[in-house]
Design a protein around this motif. Structure first.
Motif, short mmCIF file in Angstrom:
data_model
loop_
_atom_site.label_atom_id
_atom_site.label_comp_id
_atom_site.label_asym_id
_atom_site.label_seq_id
_atom_site.Cartn_x
_atom_site.Cartn_y
_atom_site.Cartn_z
N GLY A 167 0.81 -1.20 0.00
CA GLY A 167 0.00 0.00 0.00
C GLY A 167 0.85 1.25 0.00
O GLY A 167 2.01 1.25 0.42
N GLU A 168 0.28 2.35 -0.47
CA GLU A 168 1.00 3.63 -0.55
C GLU A 168 0.99 4.31 0.81
O GLU A 168 -0.03 4.32 1.52
N ASP A 169 2.11 4.92 1.18
CA ASP A 169 2.22 5.65 2.44
C ASP A 169 1.68 7.07 2.26
O ASP A 169 2.39 8.06 2.42
N TYR A 170 0.41 7.14 1.94
CA TYR A 170 -0.25 8.42 1.64
C TYR A 170 -1.75 8.19 1.79
O TYR A 170 -2.27 7.11 1.48
N ARG A 171 -2.45 9.21 2.23
CA ARG A 171 -3.91 9.20 2.26
C ARG A 171 -4.39 10.51 1.64
O ARG A 171 -3.78 11.56 1.84
N GLY A 172 -5.47 10.44 0.89
CA GLY A 172 -5.92 11.61 0.15
C GLY A 172 -7.38 11.96 0.39
O GLY A 172 -8.24 11.07 0.48
N ALA A 173 -7.66 13.24 0.47
CA ALA A 173 -9.04 13.71 0.62
C ALA A 173 -9.82 13.57 -0.68
O ALA A 173 -11.03 13.35 -0.66
N ASN A 174 -9.15 13.69 -1.82
CA ASN A 174 -9.84 13.64 -3.10
C ASN A 174 -10.50 12.28 -3.31
O ASN A 174 -11.70 12.19 -3.62
N ALA A 212 -12.76 22.28 9.24
CA ALA A 212 -13.14 23.25 10.27
C ALA A 212 -11.92 23.76 11.02
O ALA A 212 -11.83 24.95 11.37
N ALA A 213 -10.96 22.87 11.28
CA ALA A 213 -9.75 23.27 12.01
C ALA A 213 -8.86 24.18 11.19
O ALA A 213 -7.97 24.84 11.75
N HIS A 214 -9.08 24.24 9.88
CA HIS A 214 -8.26 25.08 9.00
C HIS A 214 -9.10 26.19 8.35
O HIS A 214 -8.86 26.59 7.21
N GLY A 215 -10.08 26.69 9.07
CA GLY A 215 -10.89 27.79 8.55
C GLY A 215 -11.69 27.39 7.34
O GLY A 215 -11.97 28.21 6.46
N TYR A 216 -12.13 26.16 7.27
CA TYR A 216 -12.88 25.58 6.15
C TYR A 216 -12.10 25.64 4.84
O TYR A 216 -12.66 25.75 3.76
N ARG A 217 -10.79 25.52 4.98
CA ARG A 217 -9.89 25.27 3.86
C ARG A 217 -9.39 23.84 4.03
O ARG A 217 -8.60 23.56 4.91
N LEU A 218 -9.88 22.93 3.20
CA LEU A 218 -9.65 21.51 3.43
C LEU A 218 -8.26 21.08 3.02
O LEU A 218 -7.89 21.19 1.85
N PRO A 219 -7.45 20.55 3.95
CA PRO A 219 -6.20 19.91 3.55
C PRO A 219 -6.51 18.67 2.70
O PRO A 219 -7.44 17.93 3.01
N GLU A 220 -5.74 18.47 1.65
CA GLU A 220 -6.00 17.36 0.73
C GLU A 220 -5.07 16.17 0.96
O GLU A 220 -5.40 15.06 0.55
N HIS A 221 -3.92 16.39 1.59
CA HIS A 221 -2.88 15.38 1.61
C HIS A 221 -2.50 15.01 3.05
O HIS A 221 -2.30 15.90 3.90
N PHE A 222 -2.34 13.68 3.27
CA PHE A 222 -2.09 13.17 4.61
C PHE A 222 -1.12 12.00 4.56
O PHE A 222 -0.95 11.34 3.53
#
Length: 411
Positions: A167-174, A212-222
Motif C-alpha cells: 500500500g501507498e504511504d499516503y492518504r488523500g481527501a480527493n 473546520a480546524a483550518h478555517g474551512y480550507r480543506l487539507p488534501e494530503h495526509f
C-alpha cells in the motif's frame, strides 16, 4: 438559444447541451471502454483507456438513459461491459488504472480514486436498469470494502500494487470525497443504509474535523496515519490529482455532497448544513476573481494566495451545482443569484458551441493546458446541467426549502 441574466440556463438550452455532451461521449467509445479525447474530439491513443474516464462516462450515460434511453443506454451497456471485462484484473481482482487500446494492461496499480468511480458507475447503472450492472455493483462493492475501506479509521486507504500486497504511504481527501459520492449512490441502488453511514464518517473526519480546524480550507494530503501534509507537492503545484495547497473547487463539491449525506440519513447531525455553507462561502470569497478576473482560481496557498491561476470548467460547474443544491435546501435567494452569475460565466468562457466544453482556460479565459490537456470526459458538465434542470440523480437527494434552520446564510 435564450441567454439572459434572468435565466442563463433555460430548459431548452440545458436539454440541448446534455444531448451534445452525450454525443461527445459517443466519440470516446473504444473497444475496451471510453478513451480520452483531444480538443477536436479525437481519441488519444497515448492515454490508453482509463478506468476513471470509462466509469464517469458510464455513470453519465446511465443517468441520461434514465431520462429517455436511446444512444445513452447503449453507451451505458458498453461501459458496464468494459468494466466487467476489459478493465477488470482477472487475476487479482479490482480494476487496472489503464489498459492500452489493444486491451493489454498499461498501468496495473489499484487506486481508490478509480475504484470509487467504478462503484459510482455500477450503482447508477444498476439504478437505471442497465444489463450487467447488478453484477458489477456486487463486485465493486465487495472490492471497495475488502481492499480500500479501513473500518477502524472510517476512511479509505489510497492505493496498492496490482496484487494488493503493497500500500501507498499516503492518504488523500480527493479519493475519499469521491468515495462519499459513490457510497451515496450505492446506498440508493441497494437500499442499504450502511453506505450513508460510511459516507457520514468520511465527512465527519475531513470536514467537521480537518476543514473546520483550518478555517474551512480543506487539507488534501495526509500521511498513512492521517497527519496533514501541508507542503505536499509544493514542487509540483499543477499535479492534476494532487495539487499543492487547497482546492476551492473541492470545497464547493463537498458543500453539495454534505447536503446529499444529510438527505440520505434518517437522523442527520445538525452540523452538515452549517458546514456546507461555510465551505461554500469560504471558497467563493477566497477564489472567485481572486486575481481580478472573473472565474475561480484553481488552487490557493494557506494564505489564500493563488498558486494555479487557471480556470477549470469542473470548478465552475461544481460551483453552480452547489449553488443550486443550497438554494433547494435553504430557499436562499442569494444562492440562486450566484447560480445565475456562474452559469453566465460558464456559457461565456467554457461552452464551446455544440461540442464538449473547454476544460481549462488561463486567467484571461484563453485556452490553457497547464493542468489538463484535451477534454477527457463530460461528468462535471453533465452534473451541473442535471441540477439546473431538476434531473433526478440516484444518491443525490437534497432536502427542499423549509427544512433549513432559521438564519441560514444567503437566506
Amino acid at each position: 438559444m435564450d441567454f439572459s441574466a434572468d435565466d442563463p440556463a433555460p430548459p431548452s438550452w440545458t436539454r440541448e447541451q446534455a444531448d451534445g455532451l452525450i454525443a461527445w461521449a459517443e466519440r470516446s467509445r473504444q473497444a475496451q471502454g471510453f478513451a480520452w479525447l483531444d480538443d477536436a474530439g479525437r481519441q488519444r491513443t497515448e492515454q490508453g483507456v482509463q478506468t476513471w474516464i470509462t466509469s464517469r462516462t458510464t455513470h453519465v450515460s446511465a443517468l441520461c438513459s434514465r431520462e429517455g434511453g436511446g444512444a445513452a443506454a447503449g453507451l451505458a451497456e458498453h461501459g458496464v461491459r468494459s468494466l466487467r471485462e476489459s478493465l477488470r484484473d482477472p487475476e487479482h481482482g479490482g480494476w487496472f488504472s489503464t489498459v492500452a487500446f489493444d486491451g493489454s494492461p498499461a498501468d496495473t496499480d489499484k487506486a481508490a480514486y478509480q475504484h470509487a468511480f467504478v462503484l459510482l458507475a455500477a450503482s447508477t447503472a444498476a439504478s437505471s436498469g442497465t444489463p450487467g450492472a447488478d453484477e458489477l455493483l456486487g463486485d465493486a462493492a465487495a472490492t471497495v470494502l475488502d481492499r480500500f475501506w479501513d473500518a477502524d479509521a472510517g476512511l479509505s486507504v489510497e492505493s496498492f500494487d496490482r496484487a494488493f500486497t503493497r500500500g501507498e504511504d499516503y492518504r488523500g481527501a480527493n479519493s475519499n470525497m469521491h468515495m462519499v459520492e459513490a457510497f451515496l449512490a450505492a446506498g440508493a441502488a441497494t437500499g442499504d443504509p450502511a453506505w450513508a453511514r460510511r459516507a457520514l464518517g468520511i465527512a465527519d473526519f475531513l470536514i467537521r474535523g480537518q476543514a473546520a480546524a483550518h478555517g474551512y480550507r480543506l487539507p488534501e494530503h495526509f500521511t498513512a496515519r492521517w497527519e496533514v501534509l501541508p507542503e505536499y507537492n509544493r514542487d509540483r503545484p499543477a499535479d492534476p490529482f494532487r495539487p499543492y495547497g487547497w482546492t476551492p473547487g473541492h470545497s464547493l463539491e463537498w458543500a453539495r455532497l454534505l447536503l446529499h449525506v444529510e438527505a440520505a440519513l434518517e437522523e442527520p447531525p445538525e452540523w452538515l448544513l452549517p458546514a456546507a455553507e461555510a465551505l461554500f462561502s469560504t471558497a467563493v470569497e477566497a477564489a472567485w476573481a481572486r486575481d481580478g478576473a472573473d472565474g475561480f482560481c484553481y488552487t490557493l496557498d494557506w494564505d489564500d494566495r493563488p498558486v494555479i491561476h487557471e480556470r477549470m470548467h469542473w470548478v465552475a460547474t461544481e460551483a453552480v451545482a452547489a449553488a443550486h443544491a443550497l438554494h433547494t435546501r435553504t430557499g436562499g435567494a442569494g444562492y440562486a443569484e450566484l447560480a445565475r452569475t456562474w452559469w453566465t460565466h460558464v456559457r461565456t468562457c467554457f461552452v464551446d458551441g455544440g461540442q464538449n466544453w473547454r476544460h481549462e482556460t488561463d486567467a484571461r479565459h484563453r485556452p490553457s493546458t497547464t493542468v489538463w490537456s484535451g477534454r477527457p470526459d463530460v461528468y462535471h458538465a453533465y452534473t451541473a446541467l442535471a441540477f439546473a434542470s431538476g434531473t433526478s440523480i440516484p444518491g443525490y437527494a437534497v432536502l427542499g426549502a423549509g427544512a433549513a434552520s432559521e438564519g441560514s446564510a444567503n437566506a
